[in-house]
Design a protein around this motif. Structure first.
Motif, PDB file in Angstrom:
ATOM      1  N   LEU A  67      32.037  43.161  19.528  1.00 26.56           N
ATOM      2  CA  LEU A  67      31.376  43.195  20.841  1.00 26.56           C
ATOM      3  C   LEU A  67      31.632  41.900  21.610  1.00 26.56           C
ATOM      4  CD1 LEU A  67      27.947  44.847  19.907  1.00 26.56           C
ATOM      5  CD2 LEU A  67      29.787  45.844  21.295  1.00 26.56           C
ATOM      6  N   GLY A  68      31.624  40.767  20.885  1.00 31.30           N
ATOM      7  CA  GLY A  68      31.920  39.496  21.542  1.00 31.30           C
ATOM      8  C   GLY A  68      33.327  39.459  22.107  1.00 31.30           C
ATOM      9  N   VAL A  69      34.304  39.945  21.336  1.00 33.95           N
ATOM     10  CA  VAL A  69      35.693  39.984  21.815  1.00 33.95           C
ATOM     11  C   VAL A  69      35.815  40.906  23.020  1.00 33.95           C
ATOM     12  CG1 VAL A  69      38.033  40.691  21.208  1.00 33.95           C
ATOM     13  CG2 VAL A  69      36.657  39.407  19.567  1.00 33.95           C
ATOM     14  N   LEU A  70      35.149  42.042  22.976  1.00 32.93           N
ATOM     15  CA  LEU A  70      35.232  42.997  24.081  1.00 32.93           C
ATOM     16  C   LEU A  70      34.625  42.418  25.358  1.00 32.93           C
ATOM     17  CD1 LEU A  70      35.872  45.857  25.091  1.00 32.93           C
ATOM     18  CD2 LEU A  70      33.635  46.581  24.242  1.00 32.93           C
ATOM     19  N   ILE A  71      33.463  41.812  25.226  1.00 31.55           N
ATOM     20  CA  ILE A  71      32.794  41.265  26.415  1.00 31.55           C
ATOM     21  C   ILE A  71      33.592  40.104  27.003  1.00 31.55           C
ATOM     22  CG2 ILE A  71      30.723  40.045  27.205  1.00 31.55           C
ATOM     23  CD1 ILE A  71      29.133  41.679  25.168  1.00 31.55           C
ATOM     24  N   SER A  72      34.084  39.223  26.138  1.00 29.18           N
ATOM     25  CA  SER A  72      34.865  38.089  26.639  1.00 29.18           C
ATOM     26  C   SER A  72      36.170  38.553  27.280  1.00 29.18           C
ATOM     27  CB  SER A  72      35.151  37.113  25.505  1.00 29.18           C
ATOM     28  OG  SER A  72      35.927  37.739  24.489  1.00 29.18           O
ATOM     29  N   SER A  73      36.789  39.591  26.733  1.00 34.01           N
ATOM     30  CA  SER A  73      38.033  40.095  27.319  1.00 34.01           C
ATOM     31  C   SER A  73      37.779  40.725  28.681  1.00 34.01           C
ATOM     32  CB  SER A  73      38.676  41.117  26.376  1.00 34.01           C
ATOM     33  OG  SER A  73      39.003  40.531  25.138  1.00 34.01           O
ATOM     34  N   ILE A  74      36.701  41.486  28.794  1.00 34.05           N
ATOM     35  CA  ILE A  74      36.380  42.108  30.085  1.00 34.05           C
ATOM     36  C   ILE A  74      36.034  41.037  31.125  1.00 34.05           C
ATOM     37  CG2 ILE A  74      34.737  43.596  31.269  1.00 34.05           C
ATOM     38  CD1 ILE A  74      34.537  45.246  28.729  1.00 34.05           C
ATOM     39  N   THR A  75      35.254  40.056  30.724  1.00 32.92           N
ATOM     40  CA  THR A  75      34.861  38.988  31.656  1.00 32.92           C
ATOM     41  C   THR A  75      36.063  38.153  32.086  1.00 32.92           C
ATOM     42  OG1 THR A  75      32.698  38.866  30.587  1.00 32.92           O
ATOM     43  CG2 THR A  75      33.320  37.031  31.993  1.00 32.92           C
ATOM     44  N   GLY A  76      36.918  37.788  31.111  1.00 36.42           N
ATOM     45  CA  GLY A  76      38.088  36.990  31.442  1.00 36.42           C
ATOM     46  C   GLY A  76      39.074  37.746  32.312  1.00 36.42           C
ATOM     47  N   GLY A  77      39.253  39.035  32.065  1.00 43.46           N
ATOM     48  CA  GLY A  77      40.166  39.822  32.883  1.00 43.46           C
ATOM     49  C   GLY A  77      39.668  39.997  34.304  1.00 43.46           C
ATOM     50  N   ALA A  78      38.346  40.091  34.470  1.00 45.33           N
ATOM     51  CA  ALA A  78      37.792  40.258  35.814  1.00 45.33           C
ATOM     52  C   ALA A  78      37.878  38.976  36.624  1.00 45.33           C
ATOM     53  CB  ALA A  78      36.337  40.709  35.709  1.00 45.33           C
ATOM     54  N   GLN A  79      37.804  37.802  35.984  1.00 44.55           N
ATOM     55  CA  GLN A  79      37.813  36.536  36.699  1.00 44.55           C
ATOM     56  C   GLN A  79      39.210  35.981  36.913  1.00 44.55           C
ATOM     57  OE1 GLN A  79      35.270  33.950  34.411  1.00 44.55           O
ATOM     58  NE2 GLN A  79      33.371  34.984  35.057  1.00 44.55           N
ATOM     59  N   SER A  80      40.179  36.458  36.136  1.00 49.47           N
ATOM     60  CA  SER A  80      41.537  35.919  36.224  1.00 49.47           C
ATOM     61  C   SER A  80      42.339  36.664  37.276  1.00 49.47           C
ATOM     62  CB  SER A  80      42.236  36.018  34.870  1.00 49.47           C
ATOM     63  OG  SER A  80      43.561  35.543  34.969  1.00 49.47           O
ATOM     64  N   GLN A  81      43.156  35.915  38.024  1.00 48.98           N
ATOM     65  CA  GLN A  81      44.040  36.491  39.032  1.00 48.98           C
ATOM     66  C   GLN A  81      45.501  36.462  38.588  1.00 48.98           C
ATOM     67  OE1 GLN A  81      42.730  37.947  41.674  1.00 48.98           O
ATOM     68  NE2 GLN A  81      40.651  37.270  41.102  1.00 48.98           N
ATOM     69  N   VAL A  82      45.753  35.946  37.396  1.00 42.24           N
ATOM     70  CA  VAL A  82      47.115  35.848  36.878  1.00 42.24           C
ATOM     71  C   VAL A  82      47.464  37.141  36.170  1.00 42.24           C
ATOM     72  CG1 VAL A  82      48.679  34.516  35.408  1.00 42.24           C
ATOM     73  CG2 VAL A  82      46.821  33.366  36.629  1.00 42.24           C
ATOM     74  N   ALA A  83      48.692  37.634  36.416  1.00 44.41           N
ATOM     75  CA  ALA A  83      49.099  38.919  35.833  1.00 44.41           C
ATOM     76  C   ALA A  83      49.142  38.842  34.311  1.00 44.41           C
ATOM     77  CB  ALA A  83      50.458  39.326  36.389  1.00 44.41           C
ATOM     78  N   GLY A  84      49.670  37.744  33.775  1.00 42.12           N
ATOM     79  CA  GLY A  84      49.759  37.618  32.330  1.00 42.12           C
ATOM     80  C   GLY A  84      48.396  37.576  31.670  1.00 42.12           C
ATOM     81  N   ALA A  85      47.446  36.900  32.311  1.00 48.40           N
ATOM     82  CA  ALA A  85      46.093  36.833  31.756  1.00 48.40           C
ATOM     83  C   ALA A  85      45.433  38.201  31.789  1.00 48.40           C
ATOM     84  CB  ALA A  85      45.261  35.815  32.536  1.00 48.40           C
ATOM     85  N   ALA A  86      45.716  38.981  32.835  1.00 44.82           N
ATOM     86  CA  ALA A  86      45.139  40.324  32.924  1.00 44.82           C
ATOM     87  C   ALA A  86      45.681  41.223  31.820  1.00 44.82           C
ATOM     88  CB  ALA A  86      45.437  40.932  34.296  1.00 44.82           C
ATOM     89  N   VAL A  87      46.970  41.072  31.505  1.00 50.46           N
ATOM     90  CA  VAL A  87      47.551  41.860  30.418  1.00 50.46           C
ATOM     91  C   VAL A  87      46.923  41.474  29.080  1.00 50.46           C
ATOM     92  CG1 VAL A  87      49.670  42.340  29.142  1.00 50.46           C
ATOM     93  CG2 VAL A  87      49.718  42.238  31.630  1.00 50.46           C
ATOM     94  N   GLY A  88      46.756  40.157  28.891  1.00 48.36           N
ATOM     95  CA  GLY A  88      46.120  39.703  27.664  1.00 48.36           C
ATOM     96  C   GLY A  88      44.685  40.178  27.543  1.00 48.36           C
ATOM     97  N   ALA A  89      43.967  40.207  28.666  1.00 48.52           N
ATOM     98  CA  ALA A  89      42.589  40.697  28.648  1.00 48.52           C
ATOM     99  C   ALA A  89      42.551  42.187  28.318  1.00 48.52           C
ATOM    100  CB  ALA A  89      41.933  40.438  29.997  1.00 48.52           C
TER     101      ALA A  89
END
Length: 211
Positions: free
Chosen positions: A154-176
């Motif tokens: 759950l921690g990994v899922l929440i952090s990935s969703i939060t990081g993907g929503a705040q990041s504007q970089v394409a590579g970071a969005a793919v990683g999220a």
């Protein structure tokens, strides 16, 4: 005129029990006499206890325990190799330099994480093996292990969703997005582990009699 037979006459006819003569009971079984063998009741042959088969959900959970254990071993190997590489880089630079400090810190962190993954791999494989012969202790350990792993997922899922929503970089969005997929898959596996050992069939399996 007839006379009663003489009991002392060896040539006389053998005495037949009749009126006035008590019947002699057959000798009772005891010392010096063989005991009669017990005969099984007609129509009721002895039935051997049937062995219980592992429920299907538990078989699936057991397979995932072995798979996750193997993946954790591979991750452990990668982390230890990374720690060795970071330590080598740190040793190639002057002690006290930023590169040496960063290399030593990275090696320490990777080593600790690698040990944690190694312990998790041992636990996963051990639980998978104990599913075949373990008792209530194995069931409780699986519930605790699955619950802790579920919280981490759950921690990994929440952090990935939060990081993907705040990041504007394409590579970071793919990683999220990759992190979200891993988190969802891990949560599903943990739920499967917990459900397999908490259902009625799972409880009955771990409480079954051992022959």
């Amino acid at each position: 005129m007839s006379y009663p037979p003489d009991p002392n006459n060896p040539y006389g006819q053998p005495q037949q029990p009749g009126y006035g003569y008590p019947q002699q009971a057959p000798p009772a079984a005891g010392y010096g006499y063989p005991q009669p063998a017990a005969q099984p009741m007609y129509g009721y042959p002895p039935v051997a206890p049937q062995r219980m088969s592992m429920p299907g959900l538990m078989v699936t959970a057991r397979v995932f325990l072995f798979i996750i254990g193997a993946v954790q071993v591979l991750i452990t190997a990668g982390l230890l190799i990374g720690a060795a590489g970071a330590k080598k880089v740190a040793n190639e630079h002057t002690t006290g330099s930023d590169t040496a400090i960063f290399g030593n810190a990275a090696a320490s962190v990777l080593l600790v994480i690698g040990v944690v993954y190694l312990l998790a791999a041992v636990l996963s494989i051990t639980l998978g093996v104990k599913f075949g012969s373990g008792g209530p202790a194995t069931r409780i350990t699986t519930i605790v292990y699955g619950s802790i792993a579920l919280l981490l997922g759950l921690g990994v899922l929440i952090s990935s969703i939060t990081g993907g929503a705040q990041s504007q970089v394409a590579g970071a969005a793919v990683g999220a997005g990759f992190g979200v997929g891993i988190g969802v898959l891990w949560i599903a596996i943990c739920v499967l582990w917990i459900a397999a050992v908490t259902t009625r069939d799972g409880v009955a399996w771990f409480n079954r009699p051992r022959y």
